[in-house]
Write a protein that holds these residues in place. Structure first.
Motif, PDB file in Angstrom:
ATOM      1  N   ASN A  70       0.880  -1.202  -0.015  1.00 30.91           N
ATOM      2  CA  ASN A  70       0.202   0.124   0.001  1.00 30.91           C
ATOM      3  C   ASN A  70       0.818   1.174   0.090  1.00 30.91           C
ATOM      4  O   ASN A  70       0.427   2.295   0.058  1.00 30.91           O
ATOM      5  CB  ASN A  70      -0.885   0.066   0.941  1.00 30.91           C
ATOM      6  CG  ASN A  70      -0.198  -0.155   2.408  1.00 30.91           C
ATOM      7  OD1 ASN A  70       0.770   0.724   2.698  1.00 30.91           O
ATOM      8  ND2 ASN A  70      -0.974  -0.721   3.317  1.00 30.91           N
ATOM      9  N   ASN A  96       2.622   4.391  -1.225  1.00 31.89           N
ATOM     10  CA  ASN A  96       2.242   5.335  -2.339  1.00 31.89           C
ATOM     11  C   ASN A  96       1.086   4.800  -3.219  1.00 31.89           C
ATOM     12  O   ASN A  96       1.368   4.987  -4.262  1.00 31.89           O
ATOM     13  CB  ASN A  96       3.646   5.583  -3.224  1.00 31.89           C
ATOM     14  CG  ASN A  96       4.356   6.891  -2.379  1.00 31.89           C
ATOM     15  OD1 ASN A  96       4.196   7.382  -1.447  1.00 31.89           O
ATOM     16  ND2 ASN A  96       5.727   6.789  -3.091  1.00 31.89           N
ATOM     17  N   VAL A  97       0.300   4.173  -2.664  1.00 30.34           N
ATOM     18  CA  VAL A  97      -1.071   3.635  -3.422  1.00 30.34           C
ATOM     19  C   VAL A  97      -2.178   4.342  -3.214  1.00 30.34           C
ATOM     20  O   VAL A  97      -2.582   4.645  -2.107  1.00 30.34           O
ATOM     21  CB  VAL A  97      -1.257   2.102  -3.214  1.00 30.34           C
ATOM     22  CG1 VAL A  97      -2.563   1.518  -3.874  1.00 30.34           C
ATOM     23  CG2 VAL A  97      -0.019   1.277  -3.592  1.00 30.34           C
ATOM     24  N   ASN A 129      -5.404   4.076  -4.745  1.00 34.48           N
ATOM     25  CA  ASN A 129      -6.870   3.700  -5.067  1.00 34.48           C
ATOM     26  C   ASN A 129      -6.600   1.987  -5.204  1.00 34.48           C
ATOM     27  O   ASN A 129      -5.603   1.617  -5.400  1.00 34.48           O
ATOM     28  CB  ASN A 129      -7.393   4.017  -6.327  1.00 34.48           C
ATOM     29  CG  ASN A 129      -6.531   4.254  -7.537  1.00 34.48           C
ATOM     30  OD1 ASN A 129      -6.072   3.326  -7.813  1.00 34.48           O
ATOM     31  ND2 ASN A 129      -6.153   5.416  -8.135  1.00 34.48           N
ATOM     32  N   ARG A 136      -7.230   0.218  -7.925  1.00 36.88           N
ATOM     33  CA  ARG A 136      -6.690  -0.343  -9.207  1.00 36.88           C
ATOM     34  C   ARG A 136      -5.011  -0.161  -8.954  1.00 36.88           C
ATOM     35  O   ARG A 136      -4.384  -0.996  -9.336  1.00 36.88           O
ATOM     36  CB  ARG A 136      -6.909   1.046 -10.222  1.00 36.88           C
ATOM     37  CG  ARG A 136      -6.337   0.409 -11.635  1.00 36.88           C
ATOM     38  CD  ARG A 136      -6.779   1.723 -12.724  1.00 36.88           C
ATOM     39  NE  ARG A 136      -5.912   2.858 -12.476  1.00 36.88           N
ATOM     40  CZ  ARG A 136      -4.841   3.110 -12.504  1.00 36.88           C
ATOM     41  NH1 ARG A 136      -3.919   2.315 -13.089  1.00 36.88           N
ATOM     42  NH2 ARG A 136      -4.278   4.268 -12.129  1.00 36.88           N
ATOM     43  N   GLU A 137      -4.544   0.776  -8.376  1.00 41.39           N
ATOM     44  CA  GLU A 137      -3.083   0.904  -7.957  1.00 41.39           C
ATOM     45  C   GLU A 137      -2.686  -0.173  -7.097  1.00 41.39           C
ATOM     46  O   GLU A 137      -1.663  -0.721  -7.297  1.00 41.39           O
ATOM     47  CB  GLU A 137      -2.675   2.293  -7.239  1.00 41.39           C
ATOM     48  CG  GLU A 137      -2.792   3.255  -8.510  1.00 41.39           C
ATOM     49  CD  GLU A 137      -2.386   4.647  -7.970  1.00 41.39           C
ATOM     50  OE1 GLU A 137      -1.641   4.649  -6.998  1.00 41.39           O
ATOM     51  OE2 GLU A 137      -2.367   5.804  -8.789  1.00 41.39           O
ATOM     52  N   TYR A 138      -3.582  -0.463  -6.117  1.00 42.30           N
ATOM     53  CA  TYR A 138      -3.206  -1.435  -5.092  1.00 42.30           C
ATOM     54  C   TYR A 138      -3.081  -2.795  -5.874  1.00 42.30           C
ATOM     55  O   TYR A 138      -2.299  -3.556  -5.515  1.00 42.30           O
ATOM     56  CB  TYR A 138      -4.174  -1.599  -4.145  1.00 42.30           C
ATOM     57  CG  TYR A 138      -4.065  -2.660  -3.223  1.00 42.30           C
ATOM     58  CD1 TYR A 138      -3.189  -2.683  -1.827  1.00 42.30           C
ATOM     59  CD2 TYR A 138      -4.773  -3.871  -3.383  1.00 42.30           C
ATOM     60  CE1 TYR A 138      -3.235  -3.760  -0.979  1.00 42.30           C
ATOM     61  CE2 TYR A 138      -4.727  -4.975  -2.475  1.00 42.30           C
ATOM     62  CZ  TYR A 138      -3.979  -4.845  -1.212  1.00 42.30           C
ATOM     63  OH  TYR A 138      -3.767  -5.958  -0.426  1.00 42.30           O
ATOM     64  N   ASN A 139      -4.141  -3.169  -7.007  1.00 44.06           N
ATOM     65  CA  ASN A 139      -4.130  -4.415  -7.450  1.00 44.06           C
ATOM     66  C   ASN A 139      -2.845  -4.625  -8.290  1.00 44.06           C
ATOM     67  O   ASN A 139      -2.193  -5.646  -8.411  1.00 44.06           O
ATOM     68  CB  ASN A 139      -5.463  -4.563  -8.172  1.00 44.06           C
ATOM     69  CG  ASN A 139      -6.516  -4.914  -7.465  1.00 44.06           C
ATOM     70  OD1 ASN A 139      -6.577  -5.359  -6.164  1.00 44.06           O
ATOM     71  ND2 ASN A 139      -7.826  -4.407  -7.986  1.00 44.06           N
ATOM     72  N   GLN A 140      -2.305  -3.405  -8.784  1.00 49.09           N
ATOM     73  CA  GLN A 140      -1.355  -3.311  -9.835  1.00 49.09           C
ATOM     74  C   GLN A 140       0.061  -3.737  -8.818  1.00 49.09           C
ATOM     75  O   GLN A 140       0.748  -4.332  -9.262  1.00 49.09           O
ATOM     76  CB  GLN A 140      -1.079  -2.116 -10.584  1.00 49.09           C
ATOM     77  CG  GLN A 140       0.112  -1.885 -11.478  1.00 49.09           C
ATOM     78  CD  GLN A 140       0.049  -3.002 -12.464  1.00 49.09           C
ATOM     79  OE1 GLN A 140      -0.979  -3.047 -13.113  1.00 49.09           O
ATOM     80  NE2 GLN A 140       1.376  -3.594 -12.688  1.00 49.09           N
ATOM     81  N   ARG A 141       0.043  -3.108  -7.651  1.00 48.52           N
ATOM     82  CA  ARG A 141       1.041  -3.246  -6.751  1.00 48.52           C
ATOM     83  C   ARG A 141       1.378  -4.754  -6.535  1.00 48.52           C
ATOM     84  O   ARG A 141       2.413  -5.363  -6.342  1.00 48.52           O
ATOM     85  CB  ARG A 141       1.102  -2.352  -5.542  1.00 48.52           C
ATOM     86  CG  ARG A 141       2.320  -2.729  -4.511  1.00 48.52           C
ATOM     87  CD  ARG A 141       3.435  -2.318  -4.903  1.00 48.52           C
ATOM     88  NE  ARG A 141       3.834  -0.917  -5.245  1.00 48.52           N
ATOM     89  CZ  ARG A 141       3.685   0.172  -4.556  1.00 48.52           C
ATOM     90  NH1 ARG A 141       3.814  -0.063  -3.282  1.00 48.52           N
ATOM     91  NH2 ARG A 141       3.832   1.315  -4.944  1.00 48.52           N
ATOM     92  N   ASP A 198       2.947  -6.550  -9.421  1.00 42.96           N
ATOM     93  CA  ASP A 198       4.366  -6.255  -9.331  1.00 42.96           C
ATOM     94  C   ASP A 198       5.067  -6.931  -8.368  1.00 42.96           C
ATOM     95  O   ASP A 198       6.213  -7.449  -8.743  1.00 42.96           O
ATOM     96  CB  ASP A 198       4.411  -4.676  -9.188  1.00 42.96           C
ATOM     97  CG  ASP A 198       3.745  -3.819 -10.545  1.00 42.96           C
ATOM     98  OD1 ASP A 198       3.679  -4.729 -11.768  1.00 42.96           O
ATOM     99  OD2 ASP A 198       3.688  -2.752 -10.106  1.00 42.96           O
TER     100      ASP A 198
END
Length: 207
Positions: free
Chosen positions: A105, A107-108, A110, A112-117, A120
């Protein structure tokens, strides 16, 4: 003659004392592996994150596999060890001094960014890791897997396996695991392991 005999006895005692280290339970073995003085754990800290890289020897991996198989008997231990002997496996554990912050989490903004992290850390991180041998050769891990450590909310663990057909990795005197962090702003992290240390296990005197 007597002086030479005393020297030989002293040398023998030194050798025996160096080989006498042993553990009698799996709990003791895990504690031994976690002791930084034994050379199996290296730690870095930056930007509030603690990064701990642990080498997982073939014997540890063998015990872990045997624990998953109820039909396995002790005689299979050496077979499991042989299975893992030609590779080097490491565990990168990432935690933060802030209980509300972790690798998933940071520098996440939302979902969508959380799922991408999460993707990754599970897959793309393979490109952020490289193993350098003492000869200067570089290898990416052949496998990376992220495990959520639910008992510690802000901790993530990433397993990685390195291997090669020429056995350069298992025979290298020095292994430098480099983590080019693109996620947590910790920079470039080096975790250096010595073969003489990580190949020097205590005697495992338990089933």
């Amino acid at each position: 003659m007597l002086k030479g005999l005393k020297s030989s006895v002293l040398l023998l005692l030194i050798i025996l004392s160096g080989c006498s280290s042993s553990v009698t339970t799996e709990k003791e073995f895990l504690k031994w592996l976690g002791d930084a003085n034994n050379g199996f754990v290296k730690k870095n800290s930056a930007n509030g994150f603690l990064l701990a890289m642990k080498y997982l020897p073939a014997e540890y991996l063998a015990l872990n596999e045997m624990g998953k198989d109820e039909k396995t008997e002790g005689t299979y231990f050496e077979e499991y060890v042989a299975k893992f002997k030609n590779s080097r496996t490491f565990l990168l554990t990432i935690s933060n001094e802030n209980a509300n912050v972790d690798a998933s989490n940071y520098n996440v903004a939302n979902l969508r960014e959380y799922n991408q992290r999460i993707k990754d850390l599970s897959f793309a991180i393979k490109k952020s890791l490289v193993l350098k041998t003492s000869s200067g050769k570089k290898y990416e891990p052949v496998l990376t897997t992220m495990e959520n450590l639910y008992e510690i909310a802000n901790k993530k663990a990433i397993y990685m396996v390195f291997t090669d057909d020429q056995k350069e990795i298992v025979n290298s005197d020095r292994l430098d695991i480099v983590f080019h962090d693109e996620f947590l702003d910790t920079g470039i992290n080096h975790f250096v392991f010595q073969k003489e240390k990580i190949d020097n296990l205590p005697n495992l005197n338990f089933n």
